[in-house]
Design an enzyme around this catalytic site. Structure first.
Site, short mmCIF file in Angstrom:
data_model
loop_
_atom_site.label_atom_id
_atom_site.label_comp_id
_atom_site.label_asym_id
_atom_site.label_seq_id
_atom_site.Cartn_x
_atom_site.Cartn_y
_atom_site.Cartn_z
CE LYS A 34 -4.34 -1.39 -0.05
NZ LYS A 34 -5.30 -0.95 -1.09
CB SER A 285 -0.80 -8.29 -1.78
OG SER A 285 -1.80 -9.05 -1.11
#
Length: 384
Positions: A34, A285
């Site tokens: 992110k 991720s």
């Protein structure tokens, strides 16, 4: 930001028949990809926009990314999180410098409050995926991967709102077209397959998954165009597959990932329709998982992999009854995890005892051997 490593996975290579490597964004700043998008978005704000600060809504990973990026750029940040956000993510977001407000039960409710805050104060709303600068920031992962693994032929990407998938697809489209890009969603929160079929974003019919990092009800309009044009396929994986993938990452790769972060690995483990091309990269991720949830998911993964068996067994209340049961387990080489002995079950006879027995097994075949042996020993057996 860190240049995260790419590591080989022999077990997945053997399973798929392709060379498989893992891109470890779980080792990125704040524990997920992110910050790539958040930093790119916030760094492009004008001086007057920076003066009003930034605001975001998130259950965890985006919150931390925005807080870290804003602090790095000396900008005030405010984050709205659902009241049920995990404590580790809440603490981390505050530690990265954000002012945190707990509101509502869902990220959508938190986003409503974030929009109101932005309108009231002039703070710039940093959307988790639906902005061109966010997508461009996530594209740096694809560019970085291409430098680390130039021979890659297929990339699997955990997918929620679509920012990461769109960014990775764009990076490969312009730098190495022909690489097969596959998005992976949790089947309990899968808005993309129906949206792509319809030709526009539509809301998911349901939202039930342990993979909160990719539990997004409506794909973003900005990433949708890139995904529709440049992504080859979007597939879904079950909760069992997610927990088994998380367990594999821990046991075989020695990497802690969250359920969302393990989605690409889950697809490689359980989908035989991926049409893999050349060397494969699965993106991990994120790795932000509550330790309590980790314990639960590991147990779920062991059960899904056939390595954990819990049974309800009715035995004789006479001396030696429990010993007879445990002898069956011992002879088959299973390890007893827990035994609960109860005489008060409603369906028990006068000389019967109910035992809740949990054992660790070596896999599905061993698990079935134990069940068959218990049945053959005339115990009343039911799996839990």
């Amino acid at each position: 930001m860190r240049r995260t490593p790419v590591v080989a996975s022999r077990v997945l290579s053997d399973l798929t028949g392709h060379e498989v490597r893992l891109k470890c964004e779980n080792l990125q700043r704040t524990g997920s990809f992110k910050p790539r998008g958040a930093y790119n978005r916030i760094s492009r704000l004008t001086a007057s926009e920076r003066a009003h600060g930034v605001v975001a809504a998130s259950a965890g990973n985006h919150a931390q990314g925005v807080a870290w990026a804003a602090t790095e750029l000396n900008i005030a940040s405010t984050v709205f999180m659902p009241t049920g956000a995990s404590l580790p993510k809440l603490v981390a977001t505050k530690a990265y410098g954000a002012t945190v407000n707990l509101v509502g039960d869902t990220v959508d409710e938190a986003l409503t409050h974030a929009r109101e805050f932005a309108e009231r104060t002039g703070a710039i709303l940093i959307h988790p995926f639906d902005h061109a600068d966010i997508v461009a920031g996530q594209a740096t992962l694809g560019t970085e991967l291409l430098g680390q693994m130039p021979e890659v032929g297929t990339v699997l990407v955990p997918t929620g709102g679509g920012g990461l998938l769109a960014g990775v697809a764009a990076a490969f489209h312009f730098r190495k077209p022909g690489v097969r890009i596959i998005g992976v969603q949790a089947e309990g929160a899968a808005a993309w397959p129906a949206s792509l079929s319809a030709g526009h974003p539509i809301s998911a019919a349901s939202m039930t998954t342990m993979a909160d990092g990719i539990a997004v009800g409506l794909p973003g309009a900005v990433p949708f165009a890139h995904v529709a044009d440049w992504v080859d396929d979007v597939v879904t994986v079950s909760e069992d597959a997610l927990s088994r993938a998380l367990l594999l990452c821990i046991e075989r790769a020695k990497l802690i990932v969250e359920p969302a972060g393990a989605a690409a690995v889950a697809a490689l483990m359980t989908r035989d329709d991926l049409e893999l091309r050349g060397p494969v990269c699965a993106i991990l991720s994120g790795g932000n998982i509550d330790p309590l949830l980790l314990t639960h998911v590991i147990t779920h993964g062991l059960r899904a992999a056939g390595r954990y068996l819990a049974v309800r067994v009715t035995i004789s209340d006479r001396p030696g009854g429990l010993l007879s049961l445990l002898e069956v387990v011992k002879e088959l080489g299973a390890s007893v995890v827990d035994v609960v002995h109860a005489r008060t079950g409603g369906q028990l006879g006068l000389e019967e005892v109910e035992v809740l027995l949990t054992v660790e097994t070596r896999g599905p075949i061993h698990r079935q051997e134990i069940l068959d042996a218990l049945d053959a020993s005339a115990f009343g057996v039911g799996t839990l």
